[in-house]
Write an enzyme that holds these catalytic residues in place. Structure first.
Site, mmCIF file in Angstrom:
data_model
loop_
_atom_site.group_PDB
_atom_site.id
_atom_site.type_symbol
_atom_site.label_atom_id
_atom_site.label_comp_id
_atom_site.label_asym_id
_atom_site.label_seq_id
_atom_site.Cartn_x
_atom_site.Cartn_y
_atom_site.Cartn_z
ATOM 1 N N ARG A 97 0.852 -1.194 0.000
ATOM 2 C CA ARG A 97 0.000 0.000 0.000
ATOM 3 C C ARG A 97 0.887 1.243 0.000
ATOM 4 N NH1 ARG A 97 -5.072 1.636 -1.300
ATOM 5 N NH2 ARG A 97 -6.155 2.733 0.353
ATOM 6 N N THR A 376 -9.651 0.165 -9.435
ATOM 7 C CA THR A 376 -8.714 -0.763 -8.847
ATOM 8 C C THR A 376 -8.828 -1.974 -9.747
ATOM 9 O OG1 THR A 376 -9.132 0.200 -6.688
ATOM 10 C CG2 THR A 376 -8.427 -2.093 -6.684
ATOM 11 N N THR A 394 -4.001 -0.881 -7.229
ATOM 12 C CA THR A 394 -4.827 0.273 -7.585
ATOM 13 C C THR A 394 -4.025 1.553 -7.773
ATOM 14 O OG1 THR A 394 -6.773 1.545 -6.862
ATOM 15 C CG2 THR A 394 -5.246 0.875 -5.151
ATOM 16 N N ASP A 418 -7.731 8.367 0.282
ATOM 17 C CA ASP A 418 -8.296 7.315 1.134
ATOM 18 C C ASP A 418 -8.058 7.574 2.620
ATOM 19 O OD1 ASP A 418 -9.426 5.937 -0.925
ATOM 20 O OD2 ASP A 418 -8.073 4.233 -0.875
ATOM 21 N N SER A 447 -7.515 0.914 3.250
ATOM 22 C CA SER A 447 -8.022 0.388 1.976
ATOM 23 C C SER A 447 -9.204 -0.540 2.226
ATOM 24 C CB SER A 447 -6.901 -0.389 1.284
ATOM 25 O OG SER A 447 -7.397 -1.092 0.167
ATOM 26 N N SER A 448 -9.961 -0.775 1.161
ATOM 27 C CA SER A 448 -11.032 -1.788 1.214
ATOM 28 C C SER A 448 -10.686 -3.010 0.372
ATOM 29 C CB SER A 448 -12.346 -1.198 0.695
ATOM 30 O OG SER A 448 -12.770 -0.160 1.527
ATOM 31 N N GLY A 468 -13.636 -1.542 -6.722
ATOM 32 C CA GLY A 468 -14.939 -0.961 -6.372
ATOM 33 C C GLY A 468 -14.937 -0.131 -5.109
ATOM 34 N N GLY A 469 -13.760 0.370 -4.687
ATOM 35 C CA GLY A 469 -13.735 1.204 -3.483
ATOM 36 C C GLY A 469 -14.354 0.444 -2.327
#
Ligand code: GLY
Length: 573
Positions: A97, A376, A394, A418, A447-448, A468-469
């Site tokens: 990340r 993403t 992403t 984010d 993050s998701s 898709g966030g």
């Protein structure tokens, strides 16, 4: 806010009616499979499997190729996560990340006390320190079988020789170039049509600067990106345009190997991504909450079943907003959140006949931020020995910051969006100011992304994940429930209609083919606010049967995806 959620759910227009999925010839293989969002990149991964590479080699090759052929989300200037499960059953994750630059501050996106969203949507203040190249390098160091050079080189060739544009990519580039990306000279240089005009399907996109950068990475390894010529280009570009990332940020960037989060659901083991992703924690929490209920008996798309799923989502997303952040900076109570005991407490608060109100459940927090974006991409890989990889990475928004690094030919992310951007200010418009996910120098934004591997009796059953966030976690929940609860095969589980609720706004969005009008009415009578429409996610997935046969399902919601096998026995879907 509701409009933003609808936009988040409407990832891309459907190109094939979901109903047409039933009856398609599945792509199966005993020699390995790569399922991703861009056919040439899936083929690169499959060829690496064919040359004797393992699933990690193939995943890395696919990731680099996606950085060329899927520029809206494939990247070397962004970040992501990878889960690896080895044939002997060990599982680990790689966290690459992005991190906040060392010069960043908690209030850097505030202007007159208000969040200036234009600063995280695009441009030079938007990027976090990229992690992708370091993360792929770390995964290769741990598990790679073929040489680094061999697995990066196909991407060099794709950029150098070019590749044929699909209609969807031609239109997407034209849209960007006439819009947000058009502001950035280096981006127009890289992605504009030579000689001017607009791109059309069948045109060849050649990316010479990107090829040069990828060649340096292929020959010099990740250090070429973080300490060499590429780092110089990033730092120069940042300094020239008011950005914060320095050579020190790049040199100090580290990817991390982390233990996965693990949960049990009806005899299946769920192996997923720990913080700084909220994905695995929230996924396992939702599954735990749902386990005591017999969803199958209630019917997959019945109002009673959907109601319980919405209530599980509402509770898990509230915990996400309260507790989740970078574990290197804040204490995240993961063990408690994914415990069966916590789930029992939450399940006990669900009325099977009546919707709860999100604000009542989370009086101490008003609303979560909703700035996460759809752009993403997820890819799933298995090799002939059963090594499995789930990876989601992403740029955050479509084409990230839209700013290409001058001379180096690649896009930087806009992942800083984010973070929670207004400390202490949580409002009904969807901004959250709680501590866990505030900006700090060197911190990773929440993050998701939910790359996930499901096993049963010690063997891989499912490899999945999605863009898709914030909808990602619920997309993965849908695919996992499809296979584990409703006994769907992977094609049907990926095609199955999806829905999304994220605690606040207190609205559930259900894909159009998802439910009958009668079910929608019943949900409304129970007290749910229901929106119907849009599409959600792009869950490129693999299922493995008891005999070791792998079946791939590229998600039809997104054009261009593919399941590729090393034998070349590929099919467009
Ligand atoms: N930027 C999307 C995510 O990390 O969840």
């Amino acid at each position: 806010m509701i409009r933003r959620i609808a936009a988040a759910v409407a990832v891309v227009a459907l190109t094939v009616p979901l109903a047409a999925a039933i009856g398609d010839v599945p792509v199966t293989s005993r020699d390995g499979l790569v399922v991703c969002s861009s056919a040439p990149a899936c083929d690169v991964g499959a060829k690496i499997l064919g040359r004797g590479g393992n699933a990690v080699d193939a995943a890395i090759a696919t990731a680099f190729a996606l950085a060329v052929t899927h520029p809206s989300a494939g990247n070397i200037g962004g970040g992501g996560f990878m889960i690896v499960r080895t044939p002997n059953g060990d599982a680990t994750t790689f966290d690459f990340r992005e991190k906040a630059p060392l010069k960043s501050t908690r209030t850097m996106y505030l202007r007159d006390g208000e969040i200036d969203i234009s600063l995280t949507n695009a441009g030079y203040l938007a990027p976090g320190v990229p992690g992708t190249v370091r993360g792929l390098g770390l995964a290769h160091k741990r598990f790679g079988k073929l040489s680094w050079r061999e697995i990066v080189t196909p991407a060099v060739q794709l950029a150098d020789e070019g590749f044929v544009l699909s209609d969807a990519l031609a239109r997407s580039l034209n849209h960007q170039l006439s819009g947000a990306m058009g502001r950035f000279h280096a981006s127009v240089e890289a992605y504009g049509k030579p000689g001017g005009g607009t791109w059309a399907a069948g045109d060849r996109l050649v990316l010479k600067d990107l090829a040069k950068t990828l060649r340096l990475i292929a020959t010099g390894g990740p250090d070429a990106f973080y300490k060499g010529w590429i780092a110089d280009r990033i730092a120069e570009d940042m300094a020239a345009n008011g950005g914060l990332i320095t050579k020190e940020d790049l040199a100090k960037y580290e990817a991390k190997e982390r233990a996965p989060v693990r949960g049990q659901y009806r005899g299946y083991e769920i192996i997923s991504m720990p913080p700084p992703s909220s994905g695995g924690t929230a996924l396992i929490e939702m599954l735990n909450v749902l386990e005591p209920f017999d969803l199958k008996a209630k019917g997959r798309n019945s109002a009673d079943s959907l109601h319980l799923q919405i209530e599980a989502m509402r509770r898990a997303y509230l915990d996400r907003a309260r507790f989740l952040g970078d574990p290197d900076f804040v204490e995240v109570p993961v063990a408690r959140l994914i415990s069966k005991e916590h789930a029992r407490t939450l399940s006990g608060t669900i009325d099977p006949l009546k919707a709860s109100r999100s604000v009542d459940l989370g009086k101490d927090i008003v609303a979560p931020s909703s700035q996460e974006s759809d752009e993403t991409t997820h890819f799933s890989v298995i090799d002939r020995n059963g090594m499995a990889v789930a990876s989601t990475y992403t740029l955050e928004g479509s084409y990230g910051s839209r700013a290409v690094v001058k001379g180096a030919g690649f896009l930087l992310n806009n992942e800083m969006g984010d973070f929670n951007k207004n400390p202490g200010v949580t409002d009904g418009a969807g901004n959250i100011g709680t501590a866990a996910n505030l900006i700090d120098p060197g911190k990773r934004m929440l993050s998701s992304m939910t790359p996930t591997i499901v096993t049963r009796n010690g063997r891989v059953v499912l490899i999945t994940g999605s863009p898709g966030g914030r909808t990602i976690i619920n997309t993965v929940l849908s695919v996992v429930l499809g296979v584990t609860e409703f006994d769907l095969d992977v094609r049907d589980a990926v095609d199955a209609p999806r829905m999304h609720h994220q605690w606040l706004p207190d609205t559930v969005t259900i894909e159009r083919d998802g439910v009958t009008e009668e079910v929608v009415q019943k949900l409304r009578t129970m007290g749910h606010t229901v929106n119907v429409g849009g599409t959600q996610g792009d869950a490129n997935s693999i299922q493995v049967d008891e005999a070791g046969l792998a079946t791939g399902a590229a998600d039809r919601r997104s054009p261009g995806g593919k399941a590729s096998t090393p034998a070349g026995l590929t099919s467009p879907r």
